[in-house]
Design an enzyme around this catalytic site. Structure first.
Site, PDB file in Angstrom:
ATOM      1  N   HIS A  63       0.829  -1.207   0.000  1.00 13.89           N
ATOM      2  CA  HIS A  63       0.000   0.000   0.000  1.00 13.89           C
ATOM      3  C   HIS A  63       0.865   1.259   0.000  1.00 13.89           C
ATOM      4  CE1 HIS A  63      -3.706   2.258   1.323  1.00 13.89           C
ATOM      5  NE2 HIS A  63      -2.772   3.092   1.743  1.00 13.89           N
ATOM      6  N   GLU A  64       1.795   1.336   0.936  1.00  9.46           N
ATOM      7  CA  GLU A  64       2.607   2.546   1.069  1.00  9.46           C
ATOM      8  C   GLU A  64       3.575   2.713  -0.103  1.00  9.46           C
ATOM      9  OE1 GLU A  64       1.628   4.627   3.043  1.00  9.46           O
ATOM     10  OE2 GLU A  64       0.426   3.387   4.381  1.00  9.46           O
ATOM     11  N   HIS A  85       1.861   4.600  -2.796  1.00 10.61           N
ATOM     12  CA  HIS A  85       1.983   6.051  -2.604  1.00 10.61           C
ATOM     13  C   HIS A  85       3.371   6.536  -3.008  1.00 10.61           C
ATOM     14  CE1 HIS A  85      -1.832   6.515  -0.661  1.00 10.61           C
ATOM     15  NE2 HIS A  85      -1.522   5.727   0.340  1.00 10.61           N
TER      16      HIS A  85
END
Length: 626
Positions: A416-417, A420
């Site tokens: 997920h990170e 980003h």
């Protein structure tokens, strides 16, 4: 405190290892008492931003000093000529870029060592620097929008100002919500006070201590804000119950303090909206990114239509867990045992790279470099900020904060990170500073797309019925915790702002009743309405970043659609997504950017289609269980 718009803290998925593992499994768990013990390859490298504190302090002082010069040099003189306006904008960008880098550096340093008073002092200096810049430049926008229309048209046509055309148009677009120079200056001075609720919440959360509880071996173990989610996944139901009641019981002991902090934050949001002539804090929040209010409304309406599906899932979970009554402390526990209790970080890296292979060789090659070059701060310590996020400045590579504990959730947090981080990397690489910053509305698409692709890979590789059941349940949990739960939060957030706007008190009892009622509506008759859950609002930090959480839900729906595109079209879809979304920064409105990838978030269709996928996943699980 300054709103950290680019920070994404995935508090809901932070977990600690399941308690009560066999000793031979525990021997493989990697943990550290303090930051000094952690090998350098597991810590991010902030020296790529500043070689030492002296360099950082020079920039801090320079921002304050140069912002004062900027005010003297340009205030009242923007109408002098297009070239003079261009010089002012050039100088303002230099200041903004320097402030961003210095501010983020201080915050990153503090977040991994929050008990260090010297680092706390650095964050205070960075806050003061940001406030000084705000105060010394707050006149700029009012002065721009006071320029007569005829003169502004000439400015917009001038070649020298071509790269600032979008910025100037956006300023003019917000003319009705911009105050006089004097009022903007006053608002700049009092802006630190508007973050009082958020600041106090952070300190209250940090200082709060929970009683120790007994694990399944009747051994006393600590209960903390960080390991609470792991207790909710513990196989022993009594341990879950005690952890649940102890955690929320402790929060309830401070319910008036939590209510005051949240009420203060909501009041500040409403005051800001009123001062700037918005009909509501919701509209004020969405307008900055040109998001129509109907997007927010469509989300809640569409999710309401899908609640019977969630109720059906809860009924199935009750059956799978074989309990007479399904309590809120039961819904997080996995229905199947995981194949491996602890996942070493190196293995997590391999899993993520394999899952993200559909995004292409260049994408995964860059992620490998991120692992090797100090982008990620991996392991938890007592004084490290909880949760996970990605953050970074234009003049540095992205940084990812984890609190890695070796769970499957932690692997997905990493994916997920990194979504980003890659969004930031592509945007900074392709866009000039002025349009590099993407909105939170599209940010979560990049991150949840990575999670979806990782899950797709795992499900394709699954061989046994048990593996498939576990993964299908995991996917349904993704829907529950992201599409449903974040919309539940969004609905609560909208209602408390409306209550305060009408002059009603946001005391603890009001907040508890409202939250409990919404929770009942979302989870349905199969789940017991435990009174303790009425305090859950007190552990949600996202409520201090107004109207943020709805974007998790909308982005989840969008990323589900994009993953389907990648599966069907392959390289063509990947290229389109990277060009139109990941590399676009803030060059266009987020609604338009998603439209260019084939997703129209101004309509309910993406949410409705995501609900269909949820139903199909539920059907598949039920077939395997028959």
């Amino acid at each position: 405190m300054k709103k950290l718009i680019s920070v994404v803290i995935t508090f809901a998925i932070l977990t600690y290892p399941t308690l009560g593992w066999a000793k031979e499994q525990q021997e493989h768990i990697v943990s550290y008492e303090n930051r000094r013990e952690i090998p350098n390859q597991y810590k991010w490298k902030l020296e790529t931003m500043y070689r030492n504190q002296k360099e950082w302090e020079e920039d801090v002082h320079k921002v304050v000093r140069e912002s004062e010069k900027f005010k003297r040099k340009y205030k009242g003189k923007l109408t002098k000529s297009p070239s003079h306006m261009k010089k002012a904008l050039d100088d303002l960008l230099v200041l903004s870029r320097m402030e961003e880098k210095a501010y983020i550096y201080a915050q990153l340093a503090f977040d991994v060592n929050q008990s260090n008073p010297a680092l706390q002092s650095m964050t205070d200096k960075s806050e003061n620097m940001s406030t000084a810049l705000y105060e010394n430049t707050s006149w700029f926008k009012p002065e721009v929008i006071s320029i007569p229309k005829r003169q502004m048209k000439k400015y917009l046509k001038d070649v020298e100002l071509s790269k600032y055309k979008k910025v100037l148009k956006n300023m003019m677009h917000s003319k009705s919500h911009t105050l006089s120079k004097e009022m903007e200056g006053l608002l700049a001075k009092v802006s630190p006070m508007l973050g009082t609720g958020s600041n106090f919440y952070e300190m209250l959360e940090k200082d709060l201590r929970f009683p120790a509880i007994l694990d399944e071996n009747q051994q006393k173990v600590p209960l903390t804000r960080a390991n609470y989610p792991a207790f909710m996944e513990n196989k022993n139901r009594e341990v879950r119950r005690v952890a649940f009641q102890t955690y929320y019981g402790t929060l309830a002991n401070f319910q008036d303090s939590f209510a005051e902090t949240l009420g203060t934050e909501v009041k500040a949001d409403n005051i800001y909206a009123k001062v700037r002539h918005y009909p509501s804090a919701l509209e004020a929040s969405l307008q900055a990114n040109h998001i129509p209010v109907k997007v927010y409304d469509n989300l809640i309406k569409s999710v309401h239509k899908g609640l019977p599906q969630l109720h059906r899932y809860m009924k199935l979970k009750k059956k799978m867990l074989a309990v007479e009554k399904l309590h809120m402390y039961d819904i997080h526990v996995p229905v199947m045992a995981e194949g491996s209790s602890y996942i070493p970080y190196e293995r997590a890296q391999e899993m993520v790279l394999a899952g993200l292979k559909p995004l292409g060789k260049q994408y995964t090659k860059q992620i490998k470099q991120a692992f090797q070059n100090g982008w990620v701060d991996v392991y938890a310590t007592e004084d490290k900020r909880s949760g996970a996020y990605q953050w970074g400045a234009y003049d540095a590579h992205p940084y990812v904060l984890l609190n890695y504990q070796g769970t499957k959730n932690d692997v997905y947090t990493l994916a997920h990170e990194l979504g980003h981080a890659m969004n930031s990397f592509y945007s900074n690489k392709k866009q000039p500073y002025i349009t590099s910053g993407y909105t939170t509305f599209t940010a979560e698409v990049a991150s949840t797309l990575n999670e979806t692709l990782l899950w797709n890979h795992e499900y394709k590789q699954a061989k046994s019925r048990e593996e498939k059941i576990s993964l299908l349940n995991q996917r349904l949990e993704d829907f529950r915790t992201t599409l449903f739960r974040q919309t539940q939060f969004a609905e609560f957030e909208e209602q408390i702002h409306e209550l305060e706007q009408r002059g009603e008190s946001l005391n603890a009892e009001t907040l508890k009743k409202l939250y409990l009622d919404i929770n009942k509506k979302y989870y349905g008759p199969a789940v017991e309405s435990d009174q303790e859950i009425a305090m859950e609002w007190a552990r949600i930090p996202h409520f201090y970043n107004s109207f943020y959480v709805y974007q998790y839900a909308t982005s989840f729906a969008a990323s589900a659609a994009l993953s389907q595109q990648i599966m069907k079209e392959g390289t063509h879809a990947v290229t389109r997504i990277q060009d139109k979304l990941l590399s676009a920064g803030g060059s266009r409105s987020p609604i338009l950017m998603l439209k260019e990838t084939g997703i129209d978030m101004s309509k309910s269709q993406p949410i409705d289609e995501a609900m269909e996928v949820f139903g199909e996943t539920l059907d598949e699980l039920e077939k395997l269980l028959d």
